[in-house]
Design a protein around this motif. Structure first.
Motif, PDB file in Angstrom:
ATOM      1  N   ALA A  79       2.654   1.649 -11.771  1.00 20.95           N
ATOM      2  CA  ALA A  79       2.761   1.627 -10.328  1.00 20.95           C
ATOM      3  C   ALA A  79       3.921   0.436  -9.818  1.00 20.95           C
ATOM      4  O   ALA A  79       4.558   0.856  -8.937  1.00 20.95           O
ATOM      5  CB  ALA A  79       1.341   1.592  -9.553  1.00 20.95           C
ATOM      6  N   GLU A 107       6.864   3.364  -3.565  1.00 21.55           N
ATOM      7  CA  GLU A 107       5.893   4.169  -2.935  1.00 21.55           C
ATOM      8  C   GLU A 107       6.246   5.631  -2.809  1.00 21.55           C
ATOM      9  O   GLU A 107       7.582   5.862  -2.527  1.00 21.55           O
ATOM     10  CB  GLU A 107       5.942   3.330  -1.490  1.00 21.55           C
ATOM     11  N   PHE A 124      -2.857   5.224  -7.355  1.00 19.31           N
ATOM     12  CA  PHE A 124      -2.574   6.592  -7.548  1.00 19.31           C
ATOM     13  C   PHE A 124      -3.331   7.737  -6.984  1.00 19.31           C
ATOM     14  O   PHE A 124      -4.324   7.487  -6.767  1.00 19.31           O
ATOM     15  CB  PHE A 124      -2.180   6.969  -9.193  1.00 19.31           C
ATOM     16  N   LYS A 180       2.233   7.696  -6.450  1.00 25.06           N
ATOM     17  CA  LYS A 180       1.660   6.087  -6.049  1.00 25.06           C
ATOM     18  C   LYS A 180       1.503   6.258  -4.433  1.00 25.06           C
ATOM     19  O   LYS A 180       2.646   6.669  -3.830  1.00 25.06           O
ATOM     20  CB  LYS A 180       3.118   5.125  -6.495  1.00 25.06           C
ATOM     21  N   GLU A 207       0.132   3.428  -2.465  1.00 26.60           N
ATOM     22  CA  GLU A 207      -0.869   2.015  -2.283  1.00 26.60           C
ATOM     23  C   GLU A 207      -1.305   2.153  -0.764  1.00 26.60           C
ATOM     24  O   GLU A 207      -2.190   1.414  -0.719  1.00 26.60           O
ATOM     25  CB  GLU A 207       0.287   1.078  -2.651  1.00 26.60           C
TER      26      GLU A 207
END
Length: 296
Positions: free
Chosen positions: A110, A115, A233, A254, A256
């Motif tokens: 990650a 992103e 994830f 991903k 976040e």
């Protein structure tokens, strides 16, 4: 659709920058498909020496291996990328099962992704491989490893690997014909104890499958890991093991910026509890995963 076709359909490499981990001599993403970097724990020359004469690994000569761009020995992928910065996708085929700390590795992946970046996993289904006789990996196993951060397999994992590795005819299992699974020569409880003791006493390491999964167990375990906030994830796509095959595929995104509960909402749900592995011919049945919004 073969593994390479599934990979290309998932990550769409054209016009993107990606990393494939551990491709050896069989990369799923080729140089001509897009801007791809190959990463491994050793340099190309060191890999050639490691696998010289190792028929099971495939490459028999230096020329059979892809050129390694990023050497991950003692550094994370993000550190190896350095000034290149983060990437759009990562491909890891038959990698996660070898890792002593899968959660820590997922976090490292990650860190190397933008992103909305993608992580594509191909994972062996233990019902159709030499892992068939082993106990499924649990959430507790992954949580414990994420807290202790081991750098090599535990004596427990080494014992499980060498004591229970069996010969499996995947085609026969799918056809419902395989009923006996003999141990490989040199494997069994005594061999498992010997290898586990050696690892414990020497502090060394050895390449084994640290984790084993079925499609159902993988979704259940990783879904819980996502729900408790250990990895940033969410499931974007999931393909259970198809008839005649030995692996399943997960595409993770991903995200976040989403709370763990929202990430977990995209975890596919099994239509029934997964049985302890597989009577011969048992099929994993997963309901269709909801697709996470995909701007591709």
């Amino acid at each position: 659709m073969d593994s390479r076709q599934r990979t290309l359909a998932a990550v769409r490499p054209h016009g993107r920058t990606g990393v494939e981990l551990g491709p050896l001599d069989r990369p799923l993403v080729h140089r001509g498909d897009g801007d791809i970097l190959y990463a491994d724990h050793l340099s190309t020359d060191d890999l050639a020496r490691k696998y010289a004469g190792h028929a099971a690994a495939g490459p028999r000569a230096r020329g059979a291996l892809v050129e390694v761009d990023l050497v991950l020995d003692r550094q994370t992928l993000a550190q190896a990328l350095g000034d290149r910065g983060s990437v759009d996708y990562i491909v890891a085929s038959h990698v996660i099962e070898h890792l002593p700390d899968p959660v820590g590795w997922l976090r490292d992946c990650a860190e190397a992704l933008h992103e909305d970046g993608l992580l594509f996993l191909a994972v062996p289904d233990m019902r159709f491989t030499f892992d068939r006789g082993r106990t499924l990996t649990t959430v507790g196993d992954l949580v414990g490893a994420s807290l202790t951060r081991p750098t090599g397999p535990s004596p427990t994992q080494v014992y499980e690997h060498f004591s229970r590795a069996v010969q499996v005819d995947a085609k026969a299992v799918w056809a419902g014909r395989e009923t006996r699974f003999p141990l490989f020569t040199g494997h069994g409880p005594e061999a498992g104890l010997e290898h586990a003791r050696r690892i414990h006493e020497s502090g060394g390491t050895i390449d084994v499958h640290c984790s084993v999964f079925t499609p159902d167990s993988f979704v259940s375990v990783l879904g819980e890991v996502i729900a408790i906030g250990l990895v940033p994830f969410a499931f974007a796509e999931f393909t259970p093991t198809q008839p005649g095959e030995i692996e399943f595929f997960a595409l993770l995104r991903k995200c976040e910026g989403l709370a763990p509960a929202k990430r977990a909402a995209f975890t596919p749900r099994s239509d029934r509890p997964a049985p302890r592995p597989a009577a011969p011919g048992w099929r994993s049945r997963l309901s269709s995963a909801r697709r996470l919004g995909d701007p591709r």
